[in-house]
Design a protein around this motif. Sequence first.
Motif, mmCIF file in Angstrom:
data_model
loop_
_atom_site.group_PDB
_atom_site.id
_atom_site.type_symbol
_atom_site.label_atom_id
_atom_site.label_comp_id
_atom_site.label_asym_id
_atom_site.label_seq_id
_atom_site.Cartn_x
_atom_site.Cartn_y
_atom_site.Cartn_z
ATOM 1 N N LEU A 136 0.560 1.633 11.594
ATOM 2 C CA LEU A 136 1.052 0.465 12.313
ATOM 3 C C LEU A 136 1.091 0.670 13.822
ATOM 4 N N LEU A 137 1.551 1.838 14.254
ATOM 5 C CA LEU A 137 1.805 2.071 15.674
ATOM 6 C C LEU A 137 0.549 2.408 16.470
ATOM 7 N N GLY A 138 -0.447 2.981 15.809
ATOM 8 C CA GLY A 138 -1.659 3.364 16.534
ATOM 9 C C GLY A 138 -1.449 4.540 17.455
ATOM 10 N N ARG A 139 -0.505 5.379 17.104
ATOM 11 C CA ARG A 139 -0.222 6.589 17.886
ATOM 12 C C ARG A 139 0.369 7.638 16.957
ATOM 13 N N THR A 140 0.466 8.883 17.460
ATOM 14 C CA THR A 140 1.136 9.926 16.701
ATOM 15 C C THR A 140 2.582 9.520 16.466
ATOM 16 N N ALA A 141 3.077 9.713 15.250
ATOM 17 C CA ALA A 141 4.434 9.268 14.938
ATOM 18 C C ALA A 141 5.050 10.137 13.850
ATOM 19 N N ASN A 142 6.352 10.411 14.002
ATOM 20 C CA ASN A 142 7.130 11.064 12.958
ATOM 21 C C ASN A 142 7.850 9.969 12.182
ATOM 22 N N GLY A 143 7.326 9.654 11.004
ATOM 23 C CA GLY A 143 7.879 8.551 10.224
ATOM 24 C C GLY A 143 9.320 8.736 9.827
ATOM 25 N N TRP A 144 9.746 9.990 9.718
ATOM 26 C CA TRP A 144 11.144 10.233 9.344
ATOM 27 C C TRP A 144 12.108 9.717 10.415
ATOM 28 N N ASN A 145 11.644 9.652 11.646
ATOM 29 C CA ASN A 145 12.473 9.126 12.736
ATOM 30 C C ASN A 145 12.149 7.664 13.071
ATOM 31 N N GLU A 146 10.923 7.225 12.792
ATOM 32 C CA GLU A 146 10.516 5.871 13.143
ATOM 33 C C GLU A 146 11.075 4.824 12.171
ATOM 34 N N HIS A 179 0.849 -1.198 0.000
ATOM 35 C CA HIS A 179 0.000 0.000 0.000
ATOM 36 C C HIS A 179 0.884 1.247 0.000
ATOM 37 N N ILE A 180 0.521 2.209 -0.847
ATOM 38 C CA ILE A 180 1.276 3.467 -0.912
ATOM 39 C C ILE A 180 0.641 4.503 0.005
ATOM 40 N N PHE A 181 1.450 5.093 0.875
ATOM 41 C CA PHE A 181 1.040 6.215 1.712
ATOM 42 C C PHE A 181 1.707 7.479 1.191
ATOM 43 N N ARG A 182 1.054 8.592 1.405
ATOM 44 C CA ARG A 182 1.618 9.846 0.895
ATOM 45 C C ARG A 182 2.805 10.327 1.712
ATOM 46 N N SER A 183 2.972 9.800 2.905
ATOM 47 C CA SER A 183 4.116 10.187 3.735
ATOM 48 C C SER A 183 4.543 9.012 4.601
ATOM 49 N N PRO A 184 5.821 8.967 5.007
ATOM 50 C CA PRO A 184 6.274 7.907 5.914
ATOM 51 C C PRO A 184 5.598 7.988 7.276
ATOM 52 N N SER A 185 5.191 9.186 7.698
ATOM 53 C CA SER A 185 4.518 9.333 8.992
ATOM 54 C C SER A 185 3.154 8.656 8.984
#
Length: 292
Positions: A259-269, A247-253
């Motif tokens: 997946l995490l079920g919480r606020t997340a900064n994908g650039w760091n995760e 699945h394509i998401f528009r951003s890594p966040s």
Amino acid sequence: MSQRPQTIQIYLPGGDPRGVRVAELTTRIVQVLEVPRSLLGEFLKMPESKQVAVYFLVGQGNDAEDPKVYVGQTSDLPMRFRSHNQEKDFWERALVVISRTQSFTQTHTLFLEWWSLQEAKKAGRYITTNGNNASRPFTPAPLEADCYEIYDTAKTLLATLGFPLFEPVKPIEPASEGLEMLFLKGSGCDGRGYYTEEGFVLLADSTGRRESVQSIKGTADERFRERFIEAGHFVVDGDKVTLTKDHIFRSPSRAAVALLGRTANGWNEWKNAAGKTLHELKRVTAEPDELS
């Protein structure tokens, strides 16, 4: 899609890059017209709307929903489009494939409709909304050969306009395209994906938490996750969810939140196998001594 250099011309009949756009390879007779639904009336005044055509009605969707497409063909675009405008809610744009020399026949478009529907389903990037699969129409061999060439040209033009209807989501050879596998671990998650020019591709069988944390209850993030599950992208197994297909998401966040079920900064995760974050891999400017 061919990887050889090609020259594509995009013409703006109304002068507005957000309006009707006409794309063509300069050495081919095939044209693709992109028509925003709001400008359907303007398109139906154009001479191109009087041609025999194969067409695609597209709804782009969002991070929680797959984009949708309806594949059709007709010798009467005004009648068909007025009907679709009344009866189909999902689409936002019409993509119309015609011949600059007006050489398409209904035999061409019947075969192109059937072949395009098979290829769109095989790619799996868009959900096809056609009510039936249709049967392969009889097409003389020379004309069928022409249809494959028309399809190849249309495929390139559609992708250039931002509608890769026939391109599978998953990179076939990530290493050859310089793509590096990224991982997200912890909090009951085991995610894998790639950061590409289209967005973040989360790979099938990645797993995450079923329940969202309390801090995002009632927020847009929780609603996004619930829509994602309702759309069938996740299979729920107890306190875990598993992605059913790439699945394509528009951003890594957005992929990380899913997946995490919480606020997340994908650039760091998201991190590579060596533990470097996506931020370090793609955003941090190289040190001067690394450039020497």
